[in-house]
Design an enzyme around this catalytic site. Structure first.
Site, PDB file in Angstrom:
ATOM      1  N   HIS A   1      -1.179  -1.766 -48.070  1.00  0.00           N
ATOM      2  CA  HIS A   1      -1.743  -0.547 -48.639  1.00  0.00           C
ATOM      3  C   HIS A   1      -0.770   0.022 -49.652  1.00  0.00           C
ATOM      4  O   HIS A   1       0.445  -0.079 -49.489  1.00  0.00           O
ATOM      5  CB  HIS A   1      -2.013   0.480 -47.530  1.00  0.00           C
TER       6      HIS A   1
ATOM      7  N   GLU B   1      -9.396  -1.411 -43.802  1.00  0.00           N
ATOM      8  CA  GLU B   1     -10.498  -2.316 -44.077  1.00  0.00           C
ATOM      9  C   GLU B   1     -10.673  -3.394 -43.013  1.00  0.00           C
ATOM     10  O   GLU B   1     -11.770  -3.914 -42.814  1.00  0.00           O
ATOM     11  CB  GLU B   1     -10.312  -2.944 -45.460  1.00  0.00           C
TER      12      GLU B   1
END
Length: 362
Positions: free
Chosen positions: A252, A307
């Site tokens: 991320h 995700e």
């Protein structure tokens, strides 16, 4: 001015706006939404309640949560009435692009705030487009249901179980806001021009479709499908990393440690009793991938992100993969609309500087 190695690019570390809505602490792996840590918020508040808190902060005054829930039910019904026009505008487009056209076609609705009209319409559009792909007629909303339960009902044509509705509600809460992410920043830029919220939400949705922002949950399932079984985990992941490929669902831009949203969604998956992707298998993939990434890229923290478990949760809820991004937008629209209002109330026109790297005229 010339470009050099110390010049910040991509607005990293640049404060573009002040917000009371949410805060991301990437070093500590902490997400605060409307003054509460995500884990606590997901356990104690519904999507409608979180939306109310965000809107109250954005407007600088308390908003009635019962009015928000009632308004969203009405907004879903009003959006359904406009579906013929929206479906015509999106004819021939895939679900993600069709949803973009549908959001762009939204406008003011008598008796409803623009924020309510936008969030109410999002699942109606997504569900109708997802069903159209399979030759199915859209399902009319039921205003008596919560937003998450009615979203599932419109998608699948049948009432969800209490556990399913609770799991999707936890997902919508989890993705409702996330600091100054790309789609929220896009929405704030448009709102800062005093464009209306429908324009701002369209900008937010467009940014969300990019694979570096909200477009990776579907590839997570493709990765799990490709691995196939426990026996293939190590070999498949090692080979992918050797080829320099990205492991979907890991890493991320902000978080230097595990994404706190991943744990909330893993808990939500557990509500569904093992439906969909084998959770034990997914956990083994996650565990091996984290170790392999730490070895392959020791100087670059790459931990589980939102995700990975988003994909597993939405698959367990039998939401079509093509609708993953529009369903993400259904939750994130709470943040987009709140940030747009906050920008217009407390901010100014967003107009960052640029660094010219072209030729200087003689």
């Amino acid at each position: 001015m010339t470009l050099h190695s110390k010049t910040p690019i991509g607005l990293d570390g640049v404060v573009a706006a002040a917000t009371a809505l949410s805060h991301v602490d990437g070093e500590r792996g902490e997400l605060i939404i409307a003054g509460q840590r995500l884990g606590e918020l997901a356990r104690s508040a519904s999507f409608e309640e979180v939306t109310t808190r965000l809107w109250s902060l954005a407007h600088g005054e308390e908003i009635d949560p019962d009015g928000v829930k009632t308004g969203l039910g009405v907004a879903r019904e009003r959006a359904f009435e406009t579906l013929p026009r929206i479906l015509a505008a999106s004819d021939g487009l895939p679900v993600i692009a069709g949803s973009r056209a549908g959001v762009a076609a939204l406008g003011p609705v008598d008796g409803l705030s623009d924020e309510t009209a936008i969030i109410g319409a999002m699942p109606v559009i997504a569900a109708a487009l997802a069903r159209r792909v399979n030759g199915l007629a859209p399902v009319a909303p039921d205003r008596s249901l919560g937003h998450a339960a009615d979203t599932l009902r419109m998608l699948r044509g049948e009432a969800p179980t209490e556990a399913e509705a609770k799991a999707l509600d936890a997902y919508l809460v989890t993705v409702s806001d996330h600091g100054m992410n790309a789609s929220t920043f896009a929405a704030r830029v448009v709102a800062s021009t005093n464009a209306d919220l429908f324009m701002a939400a369209t900008a937010g949705y467009c940014a969300l479709t990019g694979p570096l922002h909200g477009g990776a949950p579907e590839p997570v399932l493709a990765m799990l499908d490709a691995i196939g079984s426990r026996d293939n985990i190590a070999g498949w992941i090692d080979a992918a990393l050797a080829r320099g490929e990205r492991l979907m669902g890991f890493g991320h831009r902000i978080y230097r440690v595990r994404d706190p949203r991943a744990d909330v969604l893993r808990t939500a998956v557990g509500l569904l009793g093992g439906r969909g992707v084998d959770l034990g298998f997914a956990a083994e993939v996650e565990a091996y991938a984290r170790v392999a990434l730490a070895k392959a890229k020791p100087d670059r923290p790459l931990d589980t992100n939102v995700e990975f478990y988003t994909a597993i949760l939405l698959d367990a809820l039998r939401i079509p993969r093509a609708a993953f991004t529009p369903i993400f937008a259904t939750g994130r629209a709470a943040g987009w609309t709140a940030h747009a209002r906050e920008q217009q109330r407390t901010g100014r026109l967003l107009r960052p500087a640029s660094l010219y790297t072209g030729v200087a005229p003689g």
